[in-house]
Structures are given as structure tokens and as C-alpha cells.
Write an enzyme that holds these catalytic residues in place. Structure first.
Site, PDB file in Angstrom:
ATOM      1  N   PRO A 146      58.771  10.120  41.032  1.00 38.74           N
ATOM      2  CA  PRO A 146      58.839   8.796  40.311  1.00 38.74           C
ATOM      3  C   PRO A 146      58.936   8.758  38.894  1.00 38.74           C
ATOM      4  O   PRO A 146      58.329   9.540  38.046  1.00 38.74           O
ATOM      5  CB  PRO A 146      57.679   7.995  40.623  1.00 38.74           C
ATOM      6  CG  PRO A 146      56.547   9.105  41.240  1.00 38.74           C
ATOM      7  CD  PRO A 146      57.489  10.457  41.595  1.00 38.74           C
ATOM      8  N   ASN A 147      59.918   7.870  38.482  1.00 42.11           N
ATOM      9  CA  ASN A 147      60.354   7.569  36.946  1.00 42.11           C
ATOM     10  C   ASN A 147      60.966   8.746  36.320  1.00 42.11           C
ATOM     11  O   ASN A 147      61.243   8.595  35.015  1.00 42.11           O
ATOM     12  CB  ASN A 147      58.866   7.321  36.126  1.00 42.11           C
ATOM     13  CG  ASN A 147      58.003   6.131  36.586  1.00 42.11           C
ATOM     14  OD1 ASN A 147      58.727   4.891  36.932  1.00 42.11           O
ATOM     15  ND2 ASN A 147      56.830   6.442  37.023  1.00 42.11           N
ATOM     16  N   ARG A 196      62.552   7.489  28.537  1.00 42.16           N
ATOM     17  CA  ARG A 196      61.199   7.698  28.883  1.00 42.16           C
ATOM     18  C   ARG A 196      60.387   8.746  28.070  1.00 42.16           C
ATOM     19  O   ARG A 196      60.636   9.759  27.966  1.00 42.16           O
ATOM     20  CB  ARG A 196      61.093   8.144  30.349  1.00 42.16           C
ATOM     21  CG  ARG A 196      59.663   8.139  31.007  1.00 42.16           C
ATOM     22  CD  ARG A 196      59.404   8.672  32.169  1.00 42.16           C
ATOM     23  NE  ARG A 196      58.027   8.785  32.397  1.00 42.16           N
ATOM     24  CZ  ARG A 196      57.405   9.444  33.352  1.00 42.16           C
ATOM     25  NH1 ARG A 196      58.257  10.391  34.079  1.00 42.16           N
ATOM     26  NH2 ARG A 196      55.926   9.681  33.594  1.00 42.16           N
ATOM     27  N   TYR A 255      58.831  13.852  27.060  1.00 38.64           N
ATOM     28  CA  TYR A 255      59.641  14.611  28.190  1.00 38.64           C
ATOM     29  C   TYR A 255      61.273  15.126  27.765  1.00 38.64           C
ATOM     30  O   TYR A 255      61.896  15.378  28.460  1.00 38.64           O
ATOM     31  CB  TYR A 255      60.039  13.422  29.383  1.00 38.64           C
ATOM     32  CG  TYR A 255      58.429  13.042  29.886  1.00 38.64           C
ATOM     33  CD1 TYR A 255      57.885  14.086  30.649  1.00 38.64           C
ATOM     34  CD2 TYR A 255      57.880  11.926  29.937  1.00 38.64           C
ATOM     35  CE1 TYR A 255      56.575  13.899  31.180  1.00 38.64           C
ATOM     36  CE2 TYR A 255      56.911  11.597  30.472  1.00 38.64           C
ATOM     37  CZ  TYR A 255      56.116  12.519  31.116  1.00 38.64           C
ATOM     38  OH  TYR A 255      54.887  12.140  31.582  1.00 38.64           O
ATOM     39  N   ASN A 267      59.500  18.495  41.163  1.00 40.95           N
ATOM     40  CA  ASN A 267      58.479  17.699  40.186  1.00 40.95           C
ATOM     41  C   ASN A 267      58.048  16.429  40.926  1.00 40.95           C
ATOM     42  O   ASN A 267      58.659  15.610  40.851  1.00 40.95           O
ATOM     43  CB  ASN A 267      59.392  17.586  38.913  1.00 40.95           C
ATOM     44  CG  ASN A 267      58.434  16.850  37.908  1.00 40.95           C
ATOM     45  OD1 ASN A 267      57.551  16.384  38.022  1.00 40.95           O
ATOM     46  ND2 ASN A 267      59.007  16.944  36.553  1.00 40.95           N
ATOM     47  N   ALA A 276      54.242  11.679  38.869  1.00 44.27           N
ATOM     48  CA  ALA A 276      52.825  11.032  39.037  1.00 44.27           C
ATOM     49  C   ALA A 276      51.942  11.403  40.345  1.00 44.27           C
ATOM     50  O   ALA A 276      50.953  11.506  40.390  1.00 44.27           O
ATOM     51  CB  ALA A 276      52.852   9.616  38.696  1.00 44.27           C
ATOM     52  N   HIS A 281      49.495  14.088  40.894  1.00 42.92           N
ATOM     53  CA  HIS A 281      47.918  13.829  40.835  1.00 42.92           C
ATOM     54  C   HIS A 281      47.436  12.934  41.853  1.00 42.92           C
ATOM     55  O   HIS A 281      46.044  12.542  41.589  1.00 42.92           O
ATOM     56  CB  HIS A 281      47.588  13.515  39.288  1.00 42.92           C
ATOM     57  CG  HIS A 281      48.630  14.077  38.175  1.00 42.92           C
ATOM     58  ND1 HIS A 281      48.626  15.198  37.982  1.00 42.92           N
ATOM     59  CD2 HIS A 281      49.641  13.429  37.447  1.00 42.92           C
ATOM     60  CE1 HIS A 281      49.443  15.657  36.958  1.00 42.92           C
ATOM     61  NE2 HIS A 281      49.987  14.559  36.651  1.00 42.92           N
ATOM     62  N   GLU A 288      56.646  24.176  42.107  1.00 44.16           N
ATOM     63  CA  GLU A 288      56.236  23.004  41.112  1.00 44.16           C
ATOM     64  C   GLU A 288      56.943  23.072  39.788  1.00 44.16           C
ATOM     65  O   GLU A 288      56.333  24.139  39.138  1.00 44.16           O
ATOM     66  CB  GLU A 288      54.946  22.716  41.548  1.00 44.16           C
ATOM     67  CG  GLU A 288      54.392  21.320  40.760  1.00 44.16           C
ATOM     68  CD  GLU A 288      53.026  20.943  41.215  1.00 44.16           C
ATOM     69  OE1 GLU A 288      52.749  21.009  42.323  1.00 44.16           O
ATOM     70  OE2 GLU A 288      52.273  20.675  40.335  1.00 44.16           O
ATOM     71  N   HIS A 312      56.975  20.964  35.905  1.00 47.04           N
ATOM     72  CA  HIS A 312      56.555  19.727  35.075  1.00 47.04           C
ATOM     73  C   HIS A 312      57.409  19.896  33.625  1.00 47.04           C
ATOM     74  O   HIS A 312      57.359  21.186  33.341  1.00 47.04           O
ATOM     75  CB  HIS A 312      55.006  19.558  34.908  1.00 47.04           C
ATOM     76  CG  HIS A 312      54.568  19.383  36.138  1.00 47.04           C
ATOM     77  ND1 HIS A 312      54.247  18.181  36.768  1.00 47.04           N
ATOM     78  CD2 HIS A 312      53.413  20.173  36.911  1.00 47.04           C
ATOM     79  CE1 HIS A 312      53.722  18.264  37.919  1.00 47.04           C
ATOM     80  NE2 HIS A 312      53.345  19.354  38.083  1.00 47.04           N
ATOM     81  N   SER A 332      56.456  18.357  30.923  1.00 48.03           N
ATOM     82  CA  SER A 332      55.310  18.707  29.763  1.00 48.03           C
ATOM     83  C   SER A 332      54.203  19.536  30.246  1.00 48.03           C
ATOM     84  O   SER A 332      54.150  19.923  31.546  1.00 48.03           O
ATOM     85  CB  SER A 332      54.598  17.281  29.743  1.00 48.03           C
ATOM     86  OG  SER A 332      54.178  16.865  30.930  1.00 48.03           O
ATOM     87  N   ARG A 355      47.174  17.762  28.426  1.00 50.76           N
ATOM     88  CA  ARG A 355      47.515  16.213  28.305  1.00 50.76           C
ATOM     89  C   ARG A 355      46.037  15.637  28.832  1.00 50.76           C
ATOM     90  O   ARG A 355      45.170  16.063  28.965  1.00 50.76           O
ATOM     91  CB  ARG A 355      48.856  15.682  29.101  1.00 50.76           C
ATOM     92  CG  ARG A 355      50.119  16.415  28.544  1.00 50.76           C
ATOM     93  CD  ARG A 355      51.360  15.875  29.101  1.00 50.76           C
ATOM     94  NE  ARG A 355      51.278  14.406  29.006  1.00 50.76           N
ATOM     95  CZ  ARG A 355      52.263  13.708  29.901  1.00 50.76           C
ATOM     96  NH1 ARG A 355      53.020  14.235  30.619  1.00 50.76           N
ATOM     97  NH2 ARG A 355      52.332  12.280  29.680  1.00 50.76           N
TER      98      ARG A 355
HETATM   99  C1  DQA Z   1      55.618  15.117  34.569  1.00 54.15           C
HETATM  100  C2  DQA Z   1      53.962  15.256  34.504  1.00 54.15           C
HETATM  101  C3  DQA Z   1      53.172  14.142  35.263  1.00 54.15           C
HETATM  102  O1  DQA Z   1      51.945  14.243  34.819  1.00 54.15           O
HETATM  103  C4  DQA Z   1      53.943  12.804  34.920  1.00 54.15           C
HETATM  104  O2  DQA Z   1      53.323  11.743  35.867  1.00 54.15           O
HETATM  105  C5  DQA Z   1      55.386  12.670  35.117  1.00 54.15           C
HETATM  106  C6  DQA Z   1      55.886  13.857  34.638  1.00 54.15           C
HETATM  107  C7  DQA Z   1      56.233  16.249  34.034  1.00 54.15           C
HETATM  108  O3  DQA Z   1      57.432  16.724  34.399  1.00 54.15           O
HETATM  109  O4  DQA Z   1      55.755  16.538  32.905  1.00 54.15           O
HETATM  110  O5  DQA Z   1      55.961  11.660  35.464  1.00 54.15           O
HETATM  111  O6  DQA Z   1      55.298  15.683  36.080  1.00 54.15           O
END
Ligand code: DQA
Length: 148
Positions: A9-10, A17, A22, A73, A76, A79, A97, A99, A101, A106
Site C-alpha cells: 500500500p501507498n 510520497r 522514500y 515490499n 505498512a 507491521h 522482503e 524496504h 527506508s 525509524r
Molecule cells: C516501507 C516502510 C514501511 O514502514 C512503510 O509503511 C512503507 C514503506 C519502506 O519501503 O521503507 O509504506 O515498507
């Protein structure tokens, strides 16, 4: 070798964003970079992005029919999602997996990943380059090659 890349998502908002966190690249640009690297390594890649947990579960279930590895990836859902963890554990395909960031640098709630334990490993904090590292990891896992 065939790899499914799942973006959660997102991540469709990448580029605009929180660019300080990111990066500036859009998801399309990142996918293009992955596709170029994959083509050079003779890896076939398919991409899925969804803001919906169940759609991600479906995509991973379907990957069991054709993919040799999954790069994910979960964003959110990393978590929160027992469903994604369970489907990654259920399918007999190695997953990596990613990410963008460094989730461990964080907020505290990002330090725990439900999904990582069902993956072969995790790459966190290298920006979009992490997906390329994941491709190499996938190849190493599936083909037992060093990538040289
Ligand atoms: C993320 C890190 C997650 O905590 C966050 O909710 C994201 C992006 C990352 O790629 O750094 O949406 O997965």
C-alpha cells in the site's frame, strides 16, 4: 527464472510520497530499473502493486503456480499482517522482503516485521537499489549462483 515483485500500500505514490524518506523515483521508474536489471540477468519479472491486503494474498497464492521467487515490499502491512506472513509461509517459494527506508532507524512501530520471518531474508534502507540486491539474492537462492 521467474520472479514476482509485490509492492504494498501507498507505494503507488512513490516520487511524491515523503521523498526525503522514500526517494524521488516513481514506482514506474523503480519497476523499469528492476526490469532492466532482470533482463540482463535473464530473469523474467512480473509486478503487482496493491493497496489491498487480500489482493496481495491472492497474488502470492497465484505465484505458487509459476514463480521461482518473490520479492515483496509489504509496506505498512509489514507491521500488521498475519495474513501476508501466513501466505508467504504457505507457498513453497523463497521470498525476499525489501524496504526502501531503514525501518530500524525509524519509529518503534516499524521495527517489527510480521512478514520477515516467513521470508528468506530482508533488505532494508538501500532505497530502490534494494530491489536490485533482492534480485541477486533471489538468483543466488534459486540457482545457487554467486551472481558473477
Ligand atoms: C516501507 C516502510 C514501511 O514502514 C512503510 O509503511 C512503507 C514503506 C519502506 O519501503 O521503507 O509504506 O515498507
Amino acid at each position: 527464472m521467474k520472479v514476482l515483485v509485490v509492492h504494498g500500500p501507498n507505494l503507488n505514490l512513490l516520487g511524491r510520497r515523503e521523498p526525503d524518506t522514500y526517494g524521488q523515483q516513481t514506482l514506474e521508474e523503480i519497476n523499469q530499473m528492476i526490469a532492466t536489471e532482470a533482463a540482463q540477468a535473464d530473469i523474467e519479472v512480473k509486478f503487482v502493486q496493491s493497496n489491498i491486503e487480500g489482493e496481495m494474498v491472492d497474488a502470492i497464492q497465484q505465484a505458487a503456480q509459476w514463480a521461482d521467487a518473490i520479492i515483496i515490499n509489504p509496506a505498512a502491512y509489514t507491521h500488521t499482517s498475519v495474513a501476508l506472513r501466513d501466505v508467504l509461509a504457505a507457498v513453497d517459494i523463497p521470498a525476499i522482503e525489501v524496504h526502501l527506508s531503514n525501518i530500524y532507524a525509524r519509529e518503534e512501530f516499524r521495527h517489527h516485521s510480521f512478514t520477515a520471518a516467513a521470508c528468506q531474508g530482508q533488505i532494508s534502507g538501500f532505497g530502490a537499489w534494494g530491489y536490485v540486491l533482492a534480485l541477486w539474492a533471489a538468483r543466488h537462492i534459486v540457482e545457487g549462483e554467486s551472481g558473477e
